[in-house]
Design a protein around this motif. Structure first.
Motif, short mmCIF file in Angstrom:
data_model
loop_
_atom_site.label_atom_id
_atom_site.label_comp_id
_atom_site.label_asym_id
_atom_site.label_seq_id
_atom_site.Cartn_x
_atom_site.Cartn_y
_atom_site.Cartn_z
N ALA A 20 -4.58 4.64 1.70
CA ALA A 20 -4.57 3.86 2.94
C ALA A 20 -3.63 4.46 3.98
CB ALA A 20 -4.17 2.41 2.63
N TRP A 21 -2.63 5.20 3.55
CA TRP A 21 -1.64 5.75 4.48
C TRP A 21 -2.08 7.08 5.10
CZ3 TRP A 21 -0.08 10.52 2.82
CH2 TRP A 21 -0.14 10.77 1.45
N LEU A 22 -3.18 7.64 4.63
CA LEU A 22 -3.65 8.93 5.14
C LEU A 22 -4.79 8.69 6.13
CD1 LEU A 22 -3.17 11.97 4.64
CD2 LEU A 22 -5.01 11.88 2.96
N VAL A 23 -4.71 9.35 7.28
CA VAL A 23 -5.74 9.20 8.30
C VAL A 23 -6.41 10.56 8.52
CG1 VAL A 23 -6.22 8.59 10.70
CG2 VAL A 23 -4.40 7.40 9.45
N LEU A 24 -7.72 10.57 8.45
CA LEU A 24 -8.49 11.78 8.72
C LEU A 24 -8.94 11.74 10.17
CD1 LEU A 24 -10.74 11.93 5.52
CD2 LEU A 24 -8.45 12.89 5.88
N GLY A 25 -8.69 12.80 10.90
CA GLY A 25 -9.08 12.86 12.29
C GLY A 25 -10.58 12.94 12.48
N SER A 26 -11.27 13.41 11.46
CA SER A 26 -12.73 13.50 11.50
C SER A 26 -13.23 13.30 10.08
CB SER A 26 -13.16 14.87 12.03
OG SER A 26 -14.56 14.99 12.02
N THR A 27 -14.36 12.63 9.95
CA THR A 27 -14.93 12.41 8.62
C THR A 27 -16.25 13.15 8.45
OG1 THR A 27 -15.96 10.36 9.36
CG2 THR A 27 -13.78 10.20 8.28
N GLY A 28 -16.53 14.08 9.35
CA GLY A 28 -17.74 14.87 9.20
C GLY A 28 -17.96 15.78 10.38
N GLY A 29 -18.83 16.77 10.18
CA GLY A 29 -19.14 17.70 11.26
C GLY A 29 -19.94 18.87 10.74
N ASP A 30 -20.00 19.90 11.57
CA ASP A 30 -20.70 21.13 11.24
C ASP A 30 -19.71 22.28 11.21
OD1 ASP A 30 -23.06 19.67 11.35
OD2 ASP A 30 -23.56 20.30 13.38
N ALA A 31 -19.80 23.12 10.18
CA ALA A 31 -18.90 24.27 10.07
C ALA A 31 -19.33 25.37 11.03
CB ALA A 31 -18.92 24.80 8.64
N PRO A 32 -18.40 26.14 11.56
CA PRO A 32 -16.95 26.10 11.30
C PRO A 32 -16.30 24.94 12.03
CG PRO A 32 -17.41 27.80 12.92
CD PRO A 32 -18.74 27.23 12.51
N ASP A 33 -15.28 24.38 11.40
CA ASP A 33 -14.63 23.19 11.94
C ASP A 33 -13.22 23.07 11.36
OD1 ASP A 33 -14.44 20.91 13.46
OD2 ASP A 33 -16.05 19.83 12.43
N THR A 34 -12.43 22.22 11.97
CA THR A 34 -11.11 21.88 11.44
C THR A 34 -11.01 20.37 11.36
OG1 THR A 34 -10.11 21.85 13.63
CG2 THR A 34 -10.01 23.94 12.42
N MET A 35 -10.04 19.89 10.60
CA MET A 35 -9.83 18.46 10.45
C MET A 35 -8.32 18.18 10.52
SD MET A 35 -10.90 15.91 7.30
CE MET A 35 -10.45 17.16 6.13
N ASP A 36 -7.92 17.35 11.47
CA ASP A 36 -6.53 16.93 11.55
C ASP A 36 -6.29 15.79 10.58
OD1 ASP A 36 -5.93 18.73 13.61
OD2 ASP A 36 -6.57 17.31 15.14
N VAL A 37 -5.07 15.72 10.04
CA VAL A 37 -4.69 14.67 9.09
C VAL A 37 -3.31 14.18 9.49
CG1 VAL A 37 -4.20 14.18 6.66
CG2 VAL A 37 -6.01 15.79 7.26
N TRP A 38 -3.07 12.87 9.44
CA TRP A 38 -1.75 12.35 9.73
C TRP A 38 -1.46 11.11 8.91
CZ3 TRP A 38 -5.69 12.38 13.32
CH2 TRP A 38 -6.13 11.17 13.79
N VAL A 39 -0.21 10.63 9.00
CA VAL A 39 0.25 9.48 8.22
C VAL A 39 0.18 8.22 9.07
CG1 VAL A 39 2.26 8.46 7.06
CG2 VAL A 39 1.75 10.89 6.79
N ASN A 40 -0.39 7.16 8.49
CA ASN A 40 -0.43 5.85 9.11
C ASN A 40 0.63 4.99 8.42
OD1 ASN A 40 -0.97 3.28 10.02
ND2 ASN A 40 -3.02 3.18 9.15
N ASN A 41 1.66 4.59 9.16
CA ASN A 41 2.76 3.82 8.57
C ASN A 41 2.57 2.32 8.74
OD1 ASN A 41 5.22 3.66 7.16
ND2 ASN A 41 6.31 3.30 9.06
N SER A 42 1.40 1.86 9.15
CA SER A 42 1.23 0.41 9.36
C SER A 42 1.42 -0.38 8.06
CB SER A 42 -0.15 0.12 9.96
OG SER A 42 -1.17 0.48 9.06
N GLY A 43 1.20 0.24 6.92
CA GLY A 43 1.43 -0.43 5.64
C GLY A 43 2.84 -0.21 5.12
N GLY A 44 3.69 0.50 5.87
CA GLY A 44 5.07 0.70 5.48
C GLY A 44 5.31 1.82 4.48
N VAL A 45 4.39 2.77 4.37
CA VAL A 45 4.54 3.85 3.40
C VAL A 45 5.82 4.64 3.62
CG1 VAL A 45 3.22 5.60 4.65
CG2 VAL A 45 3.33 5.69 2.18
#
Length: 92
Positions: A20-45
């Motif tokens: 739940a604390w991990l956020v994917l910037g994108s959940t799909g696409g066409d290659a070549p591609d990149t995906m950003d990832v960040w932390v969601n602290n709303s649950g207090g992780v």
């Protein structure tokens, strides 16, 4: 980086995670591609010290794709503080 090393058709991909604390910037696409990832602290992780782990799963939706799905291990270490050491610079 998400690539299609086999050539041929456009590689279509989807991604999901198991934390739940991990956020994917994108959940799909066409290659070549990149995906950003960040932390969601709303649950207090970030409020509790220690090691948290998660897995991102990237799956190719093409019927002829091989080596799918691929998993990416994510480790979040929450520490009280980071110490930096600065060594003196010596000149001759």
């Amino acid at each position: 980086m998400i690539n299609n090393d086999g050539g041929g058709d456009v590689l279509r991909w989807t991604a999901s995670d198991n934390a739940a604390w991990l956020v994917l910037g994108s959940t799909g696409g066409d290659a070549p591609d990149t995906m950003d990832v960040w932390v969601n602290n709303s649950g207090g992780v970030l409020n509790s010290l220690g090691k948290k782990t998660a897995t991102i799963t990237v799956t190719a939706s093409n019927s002829d794709a091989v080596n799918t799905p691929q998993t990416i291990s994510v480790v979040l270490n929450v520490v009280e503080e980071i110490h930096s050491n600065h060594l003196p610079i010596l000149l001759r």
